[in-house]
Write an enzyme that holds these catalytic residues in place. Structure first.
Site, PDB file in Angstrom:
ATOM      1  N   TYR A 164      12.429 -35.201  -2.696  1.00  0.00           N
ATOM      2  CA  TYR A 164      12.876 -34.543  -3.920  1.00  0.00           C
ATOM      3  C   TYR A 164      11.892 -33.424  -4.262  1.00  0.00           C
ATOM      4  O   TYR A 164      11.345 -32.801  -3.362  1.00  0.00           O
ATOM      5  CB  TYR A 164      13.065 -35.586  -5.039  1.00  0.00           C
ATOM      6  CG  TYR A 164      13.998 -35.051  -6.074  1.00  0.00           C
ATOM      7  CD1 TYR A 164      15.310 -34.728  -5.744  1.00  0.00           C
ATOM      8  CD2 TYR A 164      13.554 -34.775  -7.363  1.00  0.00           C
ATOM      9  CE1 TYR A 164      16.159 -34.158  -6.670  1.00  0.00           C
ATOM     10  CE2 TYR A 164      14.403 -34.201  -8.296  1.00  0.00           C
ATOM     11  CZ  TYR A 164      15.709 -33.893  -7.943  1.00  0.00           C
ATOM     12  OH  TYR A 164      16.541 -33.321  -8.856  1.00  0.00           O
ATOM     13  N   ARG A 194      22.161 -23.589 -11.024  1.00  0.00           N
ATOM     14  CA  ARG A 194      20.773 -23.448 -11.511  1.00  0.00           C
ATOM     15  C   ARG A 194      19.933 -24.545 -10.858  1.00  0.00           C
ATOM     16  O   ARG A 194      19.510 -25.491 -11.497  1.00  0.00           O
ATOM     17  CB  ARG A 194      20.769 -23.583 -13.027  1.00  0.00           C
ATOM     18  CG  ARG A 194      19.545 -22.992 -13.645  1.00  0.00           C
ATOM     19  CD  ARG A 194      19.318 -23.576 -14.994  1.00  0.00           C
ATOM     20  NE  ARG A 194      19.249 -25.018 -14.921  1.00  0.00           N
ATOM     21  CZ  ARG A 194      18.503 -25.755 -15.701  1.00  0.00           C
ATOM     22  NH1 ARG A 194      17.776 -25.212 -16.628  1.00  0.00           N
ATOM     23  NH2 ARG A 194      18.487 -27.077 -15.592  1.00  0.00           N
ATOM     24  N   LYS A 228      18.521 -36.788  -5.181  1.00  0.00           N
ATOM     25  CA  LYS A 228      18.495 -37.579  -6.415  1.00  0.00           C
ATOM     26  C   LYS A 228      19.097 -38.967  -6.159  1.00  0.00           C
ATOM     27  O   LYS A 228      18.597 -39.971  -6.654  1.00  0.00           O
ATOM     28  CB  LYS A 228      19.297 -36.840  -7.480  1.00  0.00           C
ATOM     29  CG  LYS A 228      18.819 -37.149  -8.851  1.00  0.00           C
ATOM     30  CD  LYS A 228      18.479 -35.909  -9.638  1.00  0.00           C
ATOM     31  CE  LYS A 228      17.584 -36.250 -10.785  1.00  0.00           C
ATOM     32  NZ  LYS A 228      17.285 -35.142 -11.670  1.00  0.00           N
ATOM     33  N   GLU A 276      24.237 -32.490 -12.804  1.00  0.00           N
ATOM     34  CA  GLU A 276      22.904 -32.108 -12.355  1.00  0.00           C
ATOM     35  C   GLU A 276      22.824 -30.614 -12.046  1.00  0.00           C
ATOM     36  O   GLU A 276      23.649 -30.084 -11.307  1.00  0.00           O
ATOM     37  CB  GLU A 276      22.595 -32.921 -11.079  1.00  0.00           C
ATOM     38  CG  GLU A 276      21.239 -32.690 -10.513  1.00  0.00           C
ATOM     39  CD  GLU A 276      20.117 -33.303 -11.343  1.00  0.00           C
ATOM     40  OE1 GLU A 276      20.365 -34.287 -12.068  1.00  0.00           O
ATOM     41  OE2 GLU A 276      19.004 -32.775 -11.271  1.00  0.00           O
ATOM     42  N   ASP A 277      21.822 -29.966 -12.619  1.00  0.00           N
ATOM     43  CA  ASP A 277      21.516 -28.572 -12.304  1.00  0.00           C
ATOM     44  C   ASP A 277      22.681 -27.602 -12.505  1.00  0.00           C
ATOM     45  O   ASP A 277      22.935 -26.718 -11.666  1.00  0.00           O
ATOM     46  CB  ASP A 277      20.939 -28.459 -10.877  1.00  0.00           C
ATOM     47  CG  ASP A 277      19.479 -28.905 -10.843  1.00  0.00           C
ATOM     48  OD1 ASP A 277      18.953 -29.302 -11.905  1.00  0.00           O
ATOM     49  OD2 ASP A 277      18.855 -28.854  -9.769  1.00  0.00           O
ATOM     50  N   ASP A 327      20.960 -35.367 -16.576  1.00  0.00           N
ATOM     51  CA  ASP A 327      19.556 -35.768 -16.478  1.00  0.00           C
ATOM     52  C   ASP A 327      18.611 -34.668 -16.961  1.00  0.00           C
ATOM     53  O   ASP A 327      17.582 -34.959 -17.569  1.00  0.00           O
ATOM     54  CB  ASP A 327      19.229 -36.138 -15.029  1.00  0.00           C
ATOM     55  CG  ASP A 327      17.806 -36.638 -14.904  1.00  0.00           C
ATOM     56  OD1 ASP A 327      17.456 -37.582 -15.634  1.00  0.00           O
ATOM     57  OD2 ASP A 327      17.037 -36.065 -14.115  1.00  0.00           O
ATOM     58  N   ASP A 328      18.959 -33.414 -16.693  1.00  0.00           N
ATOM     59  CA  ASP A 328      18.073 -32.313 -17.112  1.00  0.00           C
ATOM     60  C   ASP A 328      17.909 -32.323 -18.631  1.00  0.00           C
ATOM     61  O   ASP A 328      16.839 -32.015 -19.156  1.00  0.00           O
ATOM     62  CB  ASP A 328      18.655 -30.951 -16.697  1.00  0.00           C
ATOM     63  CG  ASP A 328      19.037 -30.926 -15.236  1.00  0.00           C
ATOM     64  OD1 ASP A 328      18.224 -31.356 -14.412  1.00  0.00           O
ATOM     65  OD2 ASP A 328      20.171 -30.509 -14.909  1.00  0.00           O
ATOM     66  N   ASN A 347       7.438 -27.127 -14.115  1.00  0.00           N
ATOM     67  CA  ASN A 347       7.229 -27.289 -12.680  1.00  0.00           C
ATOM     68  C   ASN A 347       7.485 -25.949 -11.985  1.00  0.00           C
ATOM     69  O   ASN A 347       8.212 -25.122 -12.534  1.00  0.00           O
ATOM     70  CB  ASN A 347       8.226 -28.308 -12.122  1.00  0.00           C
ATOM     71  CG  ASN A 347       7.993 -29.678 -12.717  1.00  0.00           C
ATOM     72  OD1 ASN A 347       6.898 -30.182 -12.733  1.00  0.00           O
ATOM     73  ND2 ASN A 347       9.064 -30.278 -13.229  1.00  0.00           N
TER      74      ASN A 347
HETATM   75  P1  NAD Z   1      15.672 -23.560 -18.773  1.00  0.00           P
HETATM   76  O1  NAD Z   1      15.671 -22.353 -17.948  1.00  0.00           O
HETATM   77  O2  NAD Z   1      16.974 -24.151 -19.199  1.00  0.00           O
HETATM   78  O3  NAD Z   1      14.831 -23.295 -20.104  1.00  0.00           O
HETATM   79  C1  NAD Z   1      13.642 -22.567 -20.173  1.00  0.00           C
HETATM   80  C2  NAD Z   1      13.487 -22.089 -21.596  1.00  0.00           C
HETATM   81  O4  NAD Z   1      12.191 -21.528 -21.778  1.00  0.00           O
HETATM   82  C3  NAD Z   1      14.490 -21.015 -22.013  1.00  0.00           C
HETATM   83  O5  NAD Z   1      15.052 -21.367 -23.243  1.00  0.00           O
HETATM   84  C4  NAD Z   1      13.629 -19.782 -22.191  1.00  0.00           C
HETATM   85  O6  NAD Z   1      14.106 -18.952 -23.254  1.00  0.00           O
HETATM   86  C5  NAD Z   1      12.313 -20.402 -22.601  1.00  0.00           C
HETATM   87  N1  NAD Z   1      11.191 -19.490 -22.422  1.00  0.00           N
HETATM   88  C6  NAD Z   1      10.987 -18.598 -21.426  1.00  0.00           C
HETATM   89  N2  NAD Z   1       9.861 -17.895 -21.679  1.00  0.00           N
HETATM   90  C7  NAD Z   1       9.357 -18.368 -22.835  1.00  0.00           C
HETATM   91  C8  NAD Z   1       8.236 -18.050 -23.615  1.00  0.00           C
HETATM   92  N3  NAD Z   1       7.386 -17.082 -23.236  1.00  0.00           N
HETATM   93  N4  NAD Z   1       8.033 -18.724 -24.763  1.00  0.00           N
HETATM   94  C9  NAD Z   1       8.857 -19.691 -25.150  1.00  0.00           C
HETATM   95  N5  NAD Z   1       9.946 -20.039 -24.450  1.00  0.00           N
HETATM   96  C10 NAD Z   1      10.194 -19.382 -23.308  1.00  0.00           C
HETATM   97  O7  NAD Z   1      14.837 -24.638 -17.997  1.00  0.00           O
HETATM   98  P2  NAD Z   1      14.754 -26.220 -18.282  1.00  0.00           P
HETATM   99  O8  NAD Z   1      15.690 -26.977 -17.436  1.00  0.00           O
HETATM  100  O9  NAD Z   1      14.838 -26.441 -19.744  1.00  0.00           O
HETATM  101  O10 NAD Z   1      13.300 -26.530 -17.717  1.00  0.00           O
HETATM  102  C11 NAD Z   1      12.179 -25.877 -18.255  1.00  0.00           C
HETATM  103  C12 NAD Z   1      10.930 -26.324 -17.518  1.00  0.00           C
HETATM  104  O11 NAD Z   1      10.708 -27.705 -17.732  1.00  0.00           O
HETATM  105  C13 NAD Z   1      11.004 -26.127 -16.005  1.00  0.00           C
HETATM  106  O12 NAD Z   1       9.788 -25.604 -15.542  1.00  0.00           O
HETATM  107  C14 NAD Z   1      11.200 -27.518 -15.471  1.00  0.00           C
HETATM  108  O13 NAD Z   1      10.576 -27.673 -14.225  1.00  0.00           O
HETATM  109  C15 NAD Z   1      10.519 -28.369 -16.510  1.00  0.00           C
HETATM  110  N6  NAD Z   1      11.087 -29.720 -16.581  1.00  0.00           N
HETATM  111  C16 NAD Z   1      10.247 -30.797 -16.462  1.00  0.00           C
HETATM  112  C17 NAD Z   1      10.768 -32.079 -16.523  1.00  0.00           C
HETATM  113  C18 NAD Z   1       9.855 -33.256 -16.416  1.00  0.00           C
HETATM  114  O14 NAD Z   1       8.664 -33.102 -16.419  1.00  0.00           O
HETATM  115  N7  NAD Z   1      10.363 -34.465 -16.354  1.00  0.00           N
HETATM  116  C19 NAD Z   1      12.140 -32.269 -16.661  1.00  0.00           C
HETATM  117  C20 NAD Z   1      12.971 -31.155 -16.799  1.00  0.00           C
HETATM  118  C21 NAD Z   1      12.430 -29.879 -16.764  1.00  0.00           C
END
Ligand code: NAD
Length: 566
Positions: free
Chosen positions: A109, A162, A180, A251-252, A274-275, A423
């Site tokens: 993964y 995505r 997954k 997913e995604d 899950d996201d 990540n």
């Molecule tokens: P996404 O693209 O849906 O959301 C990202 C958000 O960040 C958007 O709303 C964007 O406007 C905002 N953003 C971008 N630049 C910014 C800034 N300078 N200031 C404030 N906000 C800003 O992505 P997502 O699915 O929500 O995931 C976001 C991050 O979280 C990814 O890096 C992902 O790897 C991580 N994530 C971690 C876990 C975990 O640890 N379990 C789970 C899910 C996602």
């Protein structure tokens, strides 16, 4: 075809009735034991001469497999090798995973799966899962019937738009449902015959893929608008027809479609994203463990979420639900959570706030007395004025949590809780070592990617990884065990509580808010039991006696059973 194990009434032996013979048996991935077929089985199933002489027990096969993995130079080579193993002998593949989760999860993964998706057409070897394209409109149920039927399956479906942080991967997105679901099998013991990866290949807007001569997907631009919605609607009704007892995990999908699909279908069939929801349950579990350790409550915290995408919106919702569960009024809870996107704080009256974000808006009166250097209100303003005690990063922007912000948090929070979840590792909003140093060892840190322990002032701080693998497999096991008709927010809250309880106080005292990856199976079991009981308590699953025992029995362990010919 895979049949369920039978217990011999005379000897008590568990065995599998097997109809396949010879080469067909060796090619049936759910049944193939390779060199582990006993001499008696080799005689009975027409395998004599088709295998080398020595009969190897599974332990010996595992040694051989691990040696072969060592020969692979890169993580991608190992990923390809592991997928090949899954395509030859699923029991051995899952046994390898179960016994080596910490080492194998990153190979099957994240992060390796991102490279696999990106190069899918180049590394493509053998089909796994179901691809549905616009050519299949009007006959999706027929397409779903193309694989052997399964009862109470888990379906993980993506439309590939995505994929992780790397965008539209077209047919290559299939790597995600496959990876997954392998975690459902290894982490929660859901038998691989019940795992169905699906790619809704509605086309791709990725120009590189459209121009790639070896691209394996549907080589057209993506379906959009009503055509896309009708496609999804037909898919959902085909699932209901062919797999009426399935759990569906979205997913995604892009932010545009993920919330719409989830809200349209979450009451139609047991399904979750899950996201959005799994990530949020992870965060709530971490906050429960941390606040319990410091003798506080989530509702006592002033929480800042940076990033308002799938993860951020889900986290904000579930953290508010957790506060309500602790006794807060919903509006009061929501006012304690500040969410920022790339344009700053999401607050009432902010111009051009899209409809999806309006419900995240902080009431204007909450910021009336703030001292703001300039508009829009940025993270620095928020940390300073809101006296933030929890900082959650889901922005994907590395280094967002600056030294000044973290030091300021430490001025008014005795134990700042800091979660840089973005990540891969290089995207983390702050590194654990910096956060710990800037707070003189007081910060409690959990991350999205794995980080090593931090030594500070003679103390070892262990860094827990908020990996969703602690939630979704157990959620699946629990939902399917009791036949829950929906997946509700209360079930995610129950999952979060169970996960927080699964982390021993010693670990939390050392700073680790989540179990170690090697302990996914016991954590999944705890989550499954909690989720199943919540579903029954809420009347969305029928009462089941001895539910704990039933769930334990349902958890499959990959081992070779004796085969008897039929
Ligand atoms: P996404 O693209 O849906 O959301 C990202 C958000 O960040 C958007 O709303 C964007 O406007 C905002 N953003 C971008 N630049 C910014 C800034 N300078 N200031 C404030 N906000 C800003 O992505 P997502 O699915 O929500 O995931 C976001 C991050 O979280 C990814 O890096 C992902 O790897 C991580 N994530 C971690 C876990 C975990 O640890 N379990 C789970 C899910 C996602």
């Amino acid at each position: 075809m895979y049949a369920k194990p039978i217990v011999d009434p005379e000897t008590g032996e568990r065995y599998l009735p097997v109809a396949a013979r010879g080469a067909e048996l060796l090619k049936t991935t759910l049944l193939n034991k390779g060199t582990a077929f006993t001499r008696k089985e080799r005689e009975a199933f027409g395998l004599v001469g088709m295998l080398p002489d020595t009969v190897s027990p599974i332990e010996e096969q595992l040694t051989r497999v691990k040696n072969q993995i060592q020969f692979k130079a890169t993580a991608m080579d190992r990923n390809i090798y592991l997928n090949g193993l899954m395509d030859r002998n699923e029991i051995l593949f899952y046994r390898l995973l179960v016994e080596n989760l910490a080492e194998m999860v990153p190979l099957i993964y994240t992060p390796t799966v991102a490279t696999a998706c990106r190069h899918w057409s180049k590394i493509y070897r053998r089909s796994r899962g179901i691809y549905i394209t616009p050519r299949d409109r009007g006959k999706m149920a027929e397409v779903l019937r193309c694989r052997p039927q399964a009862s109470r399956p888990v379906i993980v479906v993506t439309d590939n738009e995505r994929i992780l942080g790397i965008g539209d991967q077209g047919a290559g997105g299939m790597g995600i449902p496959i990876g997954k679901l392998a975690l459902y099998g290894a982490g929660a013991g859901i038998h691989p015959s019940r795992l169905i990866p699906i790619s809704l290949d509605v086309g791709t807007n990725n120009p590189e893929l459209l121009a790639d001569p070896v691209y394996v997907g549907y080589r057209k631009p993506r379906l959009v608008g009503d055509e896309y919605r009708e496609f999804i609607a037909e898919f959902v009704s085909a699932v209901q027809e062919v797999y009426p007892d399935a759990l569906l995990q979205w997913e995604d999908f892009s932010n545009r479609t993920s919330f719409e699909n989830l809200s349209t279908y979450r009451d139609t069939l047991p399904s979750f994203n899950d996201d959005i929801q799994g990530t949020a349950a992870m965060v709530v579990a971490g906050l429960m463990a941390a606040t319990r350790h410091i003798g506080s409550k989530i509702s006592d915290q002033r929480i800042v979420i940076v990033g308002a995408g799938s993860a951020g919106i889900g986290i904000r919702d579930q953290v508010a639900t957790a506060m309500v569960d602790e006794g807060s009024a919903r509006r009061e809870a929501e006012a304690r959570i500040m969410t920022l996107d790339s344009r700053g704080l999401i607050v009432e009256g902010r111009p051009n706030l899209p409809p999806g974000k309006q419900k995240l808006a902080l009431p204007l009166e909450a910021v009336r007395d703030w001292q703001i250097e300039d508009h829009p209100i940025d993270l620095r303003d928020v940390v300073r004025n809101a006296r933030a005690s929890v900082l959650i990063g889901v922005s994907g922007v590395p280094g967002m949590f600056t030294e000044e912000m973290v030091r300021r948090m430490a001025l008014h929070a005795e134990f700042p809780i800091i979660m840089p979840l973005s990540n891969p590792t290089s995207h983390a909003e702050v590194t654990p070592s910096s956060a710990i140093e800037w707070t003189h060892g007081r910060a409690i840190v959990a991350t999205g990617s794995p980080f090593p322990d931090v030594e500070y002032d003679g103390r070892t701080h262990r860094i827990g990884q908020a990996n969703n693998v602690f939630v979704f497999p157990g959620m699946g096991l629990g939902v399917l065990a009791v036949g829950a008709r929906q997946v509700t927010d209360r079930m995610f809250l129950a999952a979060a509580k169970a996960l927080a309880d699964a982390v021993g106080p010693d670990l939390v005292a050392a700073g680790q808010l989540y179990p170690s990856i090697a302990d996914v199976r016991p954590a999944s079991l705890a989550v499954a039991k909690a989720v199943a009981k919540q579903a029954m308590a809420d009347g969305i699953a029928d009462p089941m006696p001895d539910v704990d025992e039933r769930i334990e029995e349902e958890m499959w362990f990959p081992e070779y059973l004796p085969y008897r010919p039929v």
